[in-house]
Design a protein around this motif. Sequence first.
Motif, mmCIF file in Angstrom:
data_model
loop_
_atom_site.group_PDB
_atom_site.id
_atom_site.type_symbol
_atom_site.label_atom_id
_atom_site.label_comp_id
_atom_site.label_asym_id
_atom_site.label_seq_id
_atom_site.Cartn_x
_atom_site.Cartn_y
_atom_site.Cartn_z
ATOM 1 N N ALA A 181 12.675 2.217 -5.890
ATOM 2 C CA ALA A 181 12.247 0.905 -5.392
ATOM 3 C C ALA A 181 10.980 1.015 -4.566
ATOM 4 C CB ALA A 181 13.363 0.279 -4.564
ATOM 5 N N GLN A 182 10.692 2.217 -4.056
ATOM 6 C CA GLN A 182 9.484 2.426 -3.241
ATOM 7 C C GLN A 182 8.354 3.073 -4.028
ATOM 8 O OE1 GLN A 182 12.681 3.590 -2.154
ATOM 9 N NE2 GLN A 182 12.924 1.545 -1.230
ATOM 10 N N GLY A 183 8.568 3.286 -5.354
ATOM 11 C CA GLY A 183 7.504 3.805 -6.199
ATOM 12 C C GLY A 183 7.486 5.302 -6.391
ATOM 13 N N GLN A 184 8.539 6.005 -5.993
ATOM 14 C CA GLN A 184 8.579 7.460 -6.157
ATOM 15 C C GLN A 184 9.180 7.812 -7.514
ATOM 16 O OE1 GLN A 184 10.964 7.344 -2.754
ATOM 17 N NE2 GLN A 184 9.495 8.336 -1.386
ATOM 18 N N ILE A 185 8.533 8.747 -8.213
ATOM 19 C CA ILE A 185 9.012 9.156 -9.524
ATOM 20 C C ILE A 185 10.353 9.873 -9.383
ATOM 21 C CG2 ILE A 185 7.692 11.298 -9.386
ATOM 22 C CD1 ILE A 185 8.250 9.407 -12.647
ATOM 23 N N ASP A 186 11.281 9.588 -10.292
ATOM 24 C CA ASP A 186 12.584 10.244 -10.318
ATOM 25 C C ASP A 186 12.427 11.513 -11.156
ATOM 26 O OD1 ASP A 186 15.199 11.093 -10.862
ATOM 27 O OD2 ASP A 186 15.997 9.059 -10.849
ATOM 28 N N THR B 166 0.812 -1.209 0.000
ATOM 29 C CA THR B 166 0.000 0.000 0.000
ATOM 30 C C THR B 166 0.850 1.266 0.000
ATOM 31 O OG1 THR B 166 -0.183 -0.132 2.406
ATOM 32 C CG2 THR B 166 -1.931 -1.156 1.116
ATOM 33 N N VAL B 167 2.056 1.216 0.588
ATOM 34 C CA VAL B 167 2.942 2.385 0.572
ATOM 35 C C VAL B 167 3.395 2.672 -0.854
ATOM 36 C CG1 VAL B 167 5.147 3.312 1.371
ATOM 37 C CG2 VAL B 167 3.680 2.018 2.944
ATOM 38 N N TYR B 168 3.794 1.634 -1.550
ATOM 39 C CA TYR B 168 4.202 1.781 -2.952
ATOM 40 C C TYR B 168 3.049 2.367 -3.764
ATOM 41 C CZ TYR B 168 6.561 0.388 -7.346
ATOM 42 O OH TYR B 168 7.178 0.382 -8.569
ATOM 43 N N ALA B 169 1.845 1.827 -3.539
ATOM 44 C CA ALA B 169 0.669 2.295 -4.272
ATOM 45 C C ALA B 169 0.407 3.770 -4.007
ATOM 46 C CB ALA B 169 -0.549 1.460 -3.896
ATOM 47 N N SER B 170 0.596 4.175 -2.778
ATOM 48 C CA SER B 170 0.375 5.579 -2.433
ATOM 49 C C SER B 170 1.378 6.482 -3.143
ATOM 50 C CB SER B 170 0.484 5.752 -0.917
ATOM 51 O OG SER B 170 0.348 7.099 -0.548
ATOM 52 N N ASN B 171 2.636 6.034 -3.241
ATOM 53 C CA ASN B 171 3.654 6.830 -3.939
ATOM 54 C C ASN B 171 3.377 6.925 -5.429
ATOM 55 O OD1 ASN B 171 5.158 7.408 -1.629
ATOM 56 N ND2 ASN B 171 6.399 5.551 -1.819
ATOM 57 N N ILE B 172 2.892 5.837 -6.022
ATOM 58 C CA ILE B 172 2.587 5.836 -7.456
ATOM 59 C C ILE B 172 1.420 6.773 -7.744
ATOM 60 C CG2 ILE B 172 1.652 4.420 -9.347
ATOM 61 C CD1 ILE B 172 4.631 3.994 -8.846
ATOM 62 N N GLY B 173 0.436 6.783 -6.907
ATOM 63 C CA GLY B 173 -0.713 7.663 -7.107
ATOM 64 C C GLY B 173 -1.420 7.379 -8.408
ATOM 65 N N ALA B 174 -1.585 8.406 -9.225
ATOM 66 C CA ALA B 174 -2.318 8.260 -10.489
ATOM 67 C C ALA B 174 -1.512 7.490 -11.534
ATOM 68 C CB ALA B 174 -2.694 9.630 -11.035
ATOM 69 N N GLY B 175 -0.185 7.436 -11.368
ATOM 70 C CA GLY B 175 0.636 6.706 -12.331
ATOM 71 C C GLY B 175 0.564 7.294 -13.724
ATOM 72 N N PRO B 176 0.400 6.467 -14.762
ATOM 73 C CA PRO B 176 0.391 6.969 -16.137
ATOM 74 C C PRO B 176 -0.909 7.699 -16.470
ATOM 75 C CG PRO B 176 -0.055 4.616 -16.121
ATOM 76 C CD PRO B 176 0.264 5.004 -14.707
ATOM 77 N N THR B 177 -0.776 8.895 -17.051
ATOM 78 C CA THR B 177 -1.934 9.679 -17.477
ATOM 79 C C THR B 177 -1.584 10.431 -18.747
ATOM 80 O OG1 THR B 177 -1.226 11.559 -16.098
ATOM 81 C CG2 THR B 177 -2.799 10.017 -15.123
ATOM 82 N N GLY B 178 -2.601 11.012 -19.380
ATOM 83 C CA GLY B 178 -2.365 11.940 -20.488
ATOM 84 C C GLY B 178 -2.608 11.387 -21.870
ATOM 85 N N ARG C 5 1.926 4.055 -22.364
ATOM 86 C CA ARG C 5 1.104 5.095 -22.972
ATOM 87 C C ARG C 5 0.818 6.164 -21.914
ATOM 88 N NH1 ARG C 5 -1.703 4.445 -27.526
ATOM 89 N NH2 ARG C 5 -3.402 5.724 -26.696
ATOM 90 N N PHE C 6 1.570 7.235 -21.935
ATOM 91 C CA PHE C 6 1.336 8.329 -21.008
ATOM 92 C C PHE C 6 2.177 9.536 -21.408
ATOM 93 C CE2 PHE C 6 4.365 5.319 -19.081
ATOM 94 C CZ PHE C 6 5.486 6.117 -18.848
ATOM 95 N N THR C 7 1.723 10.711 -20.992
ATOM 96 C CA THR C 7 2.510 11.937 -21.145
ATOM 97 C C THR C 7 2.940 12.480 -19.795
ATOM 98 O OG1 THR C 7 0.512 13.299 -21.179
ATOM 99 C CG2 THR C 7 1.376 12.553 -23.316
ATOM 100 N N ALA C 8 2.406 11.885 -18.729
ATOM 101 C CA ALA C 8 2.821 12.241 -17.377
ATOM 102 C C ALA C 8 2.739 10.990 -16.515
ATOM 103 C CB ALA C 8 1.932 13.350 -16.803
ATOM 104 N N PHE C 9 3.566 10.979 -15.465
ATOM 105 C CA PHE C 9 3.565 9.834 -14.562
ATOM 106 C C PHE C 9 3.628 10.366 -13.137
ATOM 107 C CE2 PHE C 9 4.760 5.988 -12.433
ATOM 108 C CZ PHE C 9 4.244 4.972 -13.234
ATOM 109 N N SER C 10 2.660 9.947 -12.331
ATOM 110 C CA SER C 10 2.548 10.443 -10.944
ATOM 111 C C SER C 10 2.567 11.960 -10.899
ATOM 112 C CB SER C 10 3.674 9.863 -10.079
ATOM 113 O OG SER C 10 3.611 8.454 -10.035
ATOM 114 N N GLY C 11 1.939 12.586 -11.896
ATOM 115 C CA GLY C 11 1.830 14.038 -11.932
ATOM 116 C C GLY C 11 3.020 14.757 -12.503
ATOM 117 N N VAL C 12 4.083 14.034 -12.873
ATOM 118 C CA VAL C 12 5.301 14.643 -13.416
ATOM 119 C C VAL C 12 5.331 14.428 -14.929
ATOM 120 C CG1 VAL C 12 7.826 14.607 -13.394
ATOM 121 C CG2 VAL C 12 6.546 14.253 -11.271
#
Length: 551
Positions: free
Chosen positions: A245-250, A194-206, A228-235
């Motif tokens: 490794a914990q799901g945070q976008i670089d 669930t921690v990883y999932a929280s860090n990923i958030g919306a994941g691929p979008t756009g 298929r995305f133009t943004a990942f986790s809002g970035v």
Amino acid sequence: MAVFATAVGALPAGAADLPAADGTLDASFGSHIGSGTFADPNHNFVTSTALDGDGNLLVGGRFGGLNGIASPKVARLSPQGVVDQSFGANVNSGGMNGQPGQVRPLADGGVIVTGQLQQWGSTPVDYLARLNHDGTFDSGFSSAQLRSGRPFNNVTYSVAQQSDGAIIVGGSFTKAGVASGGLARLSPTGAPDTVYASNIGAGPTGMSFPSVDDIAVLPDGSALVGGRFTAFSGVPAGAFAKVSAQGQIDSTFATRLGSGFDGEVTVVRPLSNGKIAVGGDFTTFNGSPAPHFAILDSDGTLDAATMSTVGAGFNGTVETIAELPDGSLLVGGDATSYDGITSGRLAHLSPAGVLDHTFSANAGTNFNDTVASVTVQSINDIYVGGFFSNYGKSAAPRLAEITGNTVEFPKLPTAVGTVGKHMSLAIAATNAKGYPLTYTATGLPQGLTIDPSGGTISGVPATAGTAQVSITATDPNGESATAPLDWVANEPTTAPSPDRTQPPTHNPRAKSGLLADTGSEFSPAPVVAAVALLAAGVLLGFTHRKHIGKA
């Protein structure tokens, strides 16, 4: 969306420098595959190939079995192509409802299957299933998902494992126990992180139908993801991103990508030289030309030197990339040309991006339909899966093995013989696949012949002189190698008659009944005692001088 395309087989840095693949179909593998995959003859295909820890080949796709042996949608084969009937029987007994995507081995010997999976028999699996090593269904893994609220609410496409055993899953889902867009982390037993999932958030979008199509886990546990995305986790991230490794976008990596790719990324492959090969349905990277294929530096910037060689690139979608031991790449998909040159649906590129014309020539017209997966076991064992039925003019129903040249000679030294004396010379080529070899020779001196099955040259040289002999070894697939052998045949040595007109010379060291001591242990005239070749299992030639003894 991309087909469940996949590629595996990159070898670690420092792998042996071996000859490049030459694109020859392995007929022996094909003989075990026989009729290949079976089901609806117009709709069966292979989408995934991977090697398990025992060196066996795992195959996934839409099929009822292989070579007449039931093993629906997932099968296991020996390296030679023999179908594992026991594994198939266990898979068949459960019954998979839905089409698999990637099939991957796990470190504990299990097998993870992604795809449009709904049920295994009567058990809900919700787009992801785990098999035990013998092919039986792991109900405990699915139970962990059920206890977590049946996490995946849409198709899973890709999967990879971290060094701690955790499983990273990508797809078009938005829920994995809790909200987790397109990327999720499960424990080895199937419980969502669930921690990883929280860090990923919306994941691929756009993009429409946003998804993660491929995942490559790096040694530090971080992951490169494409889809298929133009943004990942809002970035902002054009179809390509790096997460910890914990799901945070670089975000630093994302900044270097700029606008990224302008279309879908279907395959991401870290290379042994630290660079990253990327394929898909795109034409540019950060505004620079990248026709369906790109090489990036490890920091996410474009490798301009290699891309200048890529030129016009591929004329169709790249679905799979695999690295060979010499650092060269096999690139497969829908494309039929590379930089304006016919390459077929599987192309061989040098590490610098140069097309291997020899490979394309040996491949003939190459595969007649999409290549979805390439797995490299060695330079001589390259497994290819897809939608094809032929490779060149040869039948290759959805699954094939192509090879490099499996036959090689060591460097042969000069062979020396003596007229009128019988000799035997053993020659042996190496054959990585262990097939029997047939030997032929041209230019042998008169009186000598070669044993076709063993390679031994024997006989009695009839005339003195030199010759250059060509030795050829051929395996049952028609693979062959030819090596030159320089040959010298000497006249027999004759000792001079004593001059009896002169008085004998006194030698104080001479003893009655023995030859005079010449001051050397060997006579100056060479006498050939044996000729053999010894290099990589081959005896080397040597000349032995006749021993005459000391007083």
